[in-house]
Design a protein around this motif. Structure first.
Motif, PDB file in Angstrom:
ATOM      1  N   GLY A   1      12.496  35.923  -7.911  1.00 57.57           N
ATOM      2  CA  GLY A   1      12.511  36.904  -8.993  1.00 57.57           C
ATOM      3  C   GLY A   1      13.919  37.154  -9.492  1.00 57.57           C
ATOM      4  N   ALA A   2      14.873  37.235  -8.579  1.00 59.11           N
ATOM      5  CA  ALA A   2      16.270  37.450  -8.964  1.00 59.11           C
ATOM      6  C   ALA A   2      16.780  36.274  -9.787  1.00 59.11           C
ATOM      7  CB  ALA A   2      17.129  37.667  -7.727  1.00 59.11           C
ATOM      8  N   ALA A   3      16.383  35.061  -9.416  1.00 58.72           N
ATOM      9  CA  ALA A   3      16.789  33.877 -10.177  1.00 58.72           C
ATOM     10  C   ALA A   3      16.185  33.903 -11.585  1.00 58.72           C
ATOM     11  CB  ALA A   3      16.376  32.610  -9.435  1.00 58.72           C
ATOM     12  N   ARG A   4      14.917  34.308 -11.690  1.00 54.31           N
ATOM     13  CA  ARG A   4      14.275  34.424 -13.008  1.00 54.31           C
ATOM     14  C   ARG A   4      14.971  35.486 -13.858  1.00 54.31           C
ATOM     15  NH1 ARG A   4       9.628  34.016  -9.856  1.00 54.31           N
ATOM     16  NH2 ARG A   4       9.270  36.253  -9.988  1.00 54.31           N
ATOM     17  N   VAL A   5      15.328  36.596 -13.228  1.00 58.24           N
ATOM     18  CA  VAL A   5      16.018  37.665 -13.946  1.00 58.24           C
ATOM     19  C   VAL A   5      17.382  37.169 -14.433  1.00 58.24           C
ATOM     20  CG1 VAL A   5      17.175  39.892 -13.629  1.00 58.24           C
ATOM     21  CG2 VAL A   5      14.812  39.583 -12.861  1.00 58.24           C
ATOM     22  N   ALA A   6      18.108  36.458 -13.584  1.00 63.82           N
ATOM     23  CA  ALA A   6      19.416  35.931 -13.981  1.00 63.82           C
ATOM     24  C   ALA A   6      19.277  34.987 -15.170  1.00 63.82           C
ATOM     25  CB  ALA A   6      20.082  35.216 -12.807  1.00 63.82           C
ATOM     26  N   LEU A   7      18.260  34.133 -15.141  1.00 62.69           N
ATOM     27  CA  LEU A   7      18.006  33.218 -16.253  1.00 62.69           C
ATOM     28  C   LEU A   7      17.653  33.990 -17.519  1.00 62.69           C
ATOM     29  CD1 LEU A   7      17.684  30.281 -17.216  1.00 62.69           C
ATOM     30  CD2 LEU A   7      15.317  30.402 -16.469  1.00 62.69           C
ATOM     31  N   MET A   8      16.789  34.966 -17.376  1.00 61.69           N
ATOM     32  CA  MET A   8      16.367  35.769 -18.521  1.00 61.69           C
ATOM     33  C   MET A   8      17.541  36.527 -19.131  1.00 61.69           C
ATOM     34  SD  MET A   8      13.309  38.517 -18.422  1.00 61.69           S
ATOM     35  CE  MET A   8      12.579  39.176 -19.883  1.00 61.69           C
ATOM     36  N   LEU A   9      18.409  37.082 -18.280  1.00 62.85           N
ATOM     37  CA  LEU A   9      19.566  37.819 -18.777  1.00 62.85           C
ATOM     38  C   LEU A   9      20.540  36.880 -19.480  1.00 62.85           C
ATOM     39  CD1 LEU A   9      20.271  40.331 -15.891  1.00 62.85           C
ATOM     40  CD2 LEU A   9      19.245  40.801 -18.116  1.00 62.85           C
ATOM     41  N   GLY A  10      20.671  35.678 -18.959  1.00 64.24           N
ATOM     42  CA  GLY A  10      21.552  34.689 -19.608  1.00 64.24           C
ATOM     43  C   GLY A  10      21.075  34.348 -20.997  1.00 64.24           C
ATOM     44  N   GLU A  11      19.759  34.304 -21.174  1.00 62.60           N
ATOM     45  CA  GLU A  11      19.186  34.009 -22.486  1.00 62.60           C
ATOM     46  C   GLU A  11      19.242  35.218 -23.408  1.00 62.60           C
ATOM     47  OE1 GLU A  11      15.263  32.621 -21.581  1.00 62.60           O
ATOM     48  OE2 GLU A  11      15.991  30.719 -20.794  1.00 62.60           O
ATOM     49  N   ALA A  12      19.291  36.416 -22.838  1.00 63.45           N
ATOM     50  CA  ALA A  12      19.262  37.631 -23.637  1.00 63.45           C
ATOM     51  C   ALA A  12      20.601  37.949 -24.286  1.00 63.45           C
ATOM     52  CB  ALA A  12      18.814  38.825 -22.783  1.00 63.45           C
ATOM     53  N   VAL A  13      21.680  37.409 -23.728  1.00 59.99           N
ATOM     54  CA  VAL A  13      23.004  37.723 -24.282  1.00 59.99           C
ATOM     55  C   VAL A  13      23.607  36.563 -25.021  1.00 59.99           C
ATOM     56  CG1 VAL A  13      23.607  39.555 -22.709  1.00 59.99           C
ATOM     57  CG2 VAL A  13      24.056  37.225 -22.036  1.00 59.99           C
TER      58      VAL A  13
ATOM     59  N   ALA B   1      12.835  42.656 -20.593  1.00 62.60           N
ATOM     60  CA  ALA B   1      14.287  42.823 -20.462  1.00 62.60           C
ATOM     61  C   ALA B   1      14.641  44.290 -20.257  1.00 62.60           C
ATOM     62  CB  ALA B   1      14.996  42.259 -21.682  1.00 62.60           C
ATOM     63  N   ALA B   2      13.933  45.194 -20.944  1.00 60.73           N
ATOM     64  CA  ALA B   2      14.219  46.627 -20.800  1.00 60.73           C
ATOM     65  C   ALA B   2      13.988  47.093 -19.365  1.00 60.73           C
ATOM     66  CB  ALA B   2      13.359  47.438 -21.761  1.00 60.73           C
TER      67      ALA B   2
ATOM     68  N   LEU C   1      10.954  50.824  -9.847  1.00 59.20           N
ATOM     69  CA  LEU C   1      11.689  50.162 -10.921  1.00 59.20           C
ATOM     70  C   LEU C   1      12.154  48.759 -10.506  1.00 59.20           C
ATOM     71  CD1 LEU C   1      13.742  53.223 -12.173  1.00 59.20           C
ATOM     72  CD2 LEU C   1      11.869  52.078 -13.380  1.00 59.20           C
ATOM     73  N   LEU C   2      12.604  48.619  -9.267  1.00 60.98           N
ATOM     74  CA  LEU C   2      13.048  47.303  -8.790  1.00 60.98           C
ATOM     75  C   LEU C   2      11.884  46.325  -8.678  1.00 60.98           C
ATOM     76  CD1 LEU C   2      15.658  48.434  -6.111  1.00 60.98           C
ATOM     77  CD2 LEU C   2      16.131  47.293  -8.302  1.00 60.98           C
ATOM     78  N   VAL C   3      10.737  46.810  -8.252  1.00 60.40           N
ATOM     79  CA  VAL C   3       9.541  45.961  -8.173  1.00 60.40           C
ATOM     80  C   VAL C   3       9.097  45.567  -9.582  1.00 60.40           C
ATOM     81  CG1 VAL C   3       7.095  45.906  -7.533  1.00 60.40           C
ATOM     82  CG2 VAL C   3       8.783  46.794  -5.906  1.00 60.40           C
ATOM     83  N   ALA C   4       9.076  46.515 -10.499  1.00 61.28           N
ATOM     84  CA  ALA C   4       8.655  46.237 -11.879  1.00 61.28           C
ATOM     85  C   ALA C   4       9.564  45.210 -12.544  1.00 61.28           C
ATOM     86  CB  ALA C   4       8.628  47.528 -12.695  1.00 61.28           C
ATOM     87  N   ALA C   5      10.840  45.203 -12.170  1.00 62.46           N
ATOM     88  CA  ALA C   5      11.794  44.249 -12.734  1.00 62.46           C
ATOM     89  C   ALA C   5      11.691  42.877 -12.077  1.00 62.46           C
ATOM     90  CB  ALA C   5      13.211  44.790 -12.594  1.00 62.46           C
ATOM     91  N   GLY C   6      10.907  42.772 -11.009  1.00 66.20           N
ATOM     92  CA  GLY C   6      10.752  41.491 -10.321  1.00 66.20           C
ATOM     93  C   GLY C   6      11.873  41.160  -9.359  1.00 66.20           C
ATOM     94  N   LEU C   7      12.648  42.160  -8.961  1.00 66.48           N
ATOM     95  CA  LEU C   7      13.783  41.942  -8.069  1.00 66.48           C
ATOM     96  C   LEU C   7      13.452  42.170  -6.604  1.00 66.48           C
ATOM     97  CD1 LEU C   7      16.394  43.711 -10.332  1.00 66.48           C
ATOM     98  CD2 LEU C   7      16.281  41.256  -9.843  1.00 66.48           C
ATOM     99  N   VAL C   8      12.391  42.914  -6.344  1.00 73.13           N
ATOM    100  CA  VAL C   8      12.013  43.304  -4.982  1.00 73.13           C
ATOM    101  C   VAL C   8      10.503  43.200  -4.859  1.00 73.13           C
ATOM    102  CG1 VAL C   8      11.947  45.289  -3.394  1.00 73.13           C
ATOM    103  CG2 VAL C   8      13.996  44.852  -4.716  1.00 73.13           C
ATOM    104  N   THR C   9      10.034  42.865  -3.657  1.00 71.94           N
ATOM    105  CA  THR C   9       8.598  42.881  -3.392  1.00 71.94           C
ATOM    106  C   THR C   9       8.296  43.973  -2.372  1.00 71.94           C
ATOM    107  OG1 THR C   9       8.762  41.228  -1.628  1.00 71.94           O
ATOM    108  CG2 THR C   9       8.321  40.410  -3.856  1.00 71.94           C
ATOM    109  N   ALA C  10       7.111  44.527  -2.464  1.00 75.08           N
ATOM    110  CA  ALA C  10       6.662  45.576  -1.542  1.00 75.08           C
ATOM    111  C   ALA C  10       5.534  45.024  -0.691  1.00 75.08           C
ATOM    112  CB  ALA C  10       6.187  46.785  -2.325  1.00 75.08           C
TER     113      ALA C  10
END
Length: 100
Positions: free
Chosen positions: A88-100, A3-4, A64-73
């Motif tokens: 990756g963006a969908a996973r991040v959105a799900l993870m953020l929803g669970e984090a708050v 999450a960080a 940083l964007l790659v490490a967060a799973g939002l972008v691929t290189a």
């Protein structure tokens, strides 16, 4: 992906701008000689130029964007191409929803 890492990646207006451009790269970037804008991604040179930063600064933003799973290189010849990772963006959105 922690999450960080996600919060750090999303904590910059420039990185948010990059993510917005990568949603529809054909609308924001000219055709490339090497690589398709959608399939391969946008060349780092185009991203740095449009963002108005040096290659090394862009590299840190993209790391940083790659490490967060939002972008691929993807390496293409001597360049690196970046594209938005929709899954990756969908996973991040799900993870953020669970984090708050």
């Amino acid at each position: 992906m922690q999450a960080a890492d996600i919060f750090k990646a999303l904590g910059s207006a420039k990185r948010l701008q990059i993510l917005e451009w990568l949603k529809d790269p054909r609308a924001h970037f000219p055709p490339q000689r090497d690589g398709d804008l959608v399939e391969d991604g946008v060349c780092a040179v185009f991203l740095a130029d449009k963002l108005g930063v040096s290659a090394s600064t862009l590299s840190e933003h993209m790391r940083l964007l790659v490490a967060a799973g939002l972008v691929t290189a993807k390496p293409v010849k001597q360049w690196t191409f970046y594209r938005r990772d929709a899954e990756g963006a969908a996973r991040v959105a799900l993870m953020l929803g669970e984090a708050v």
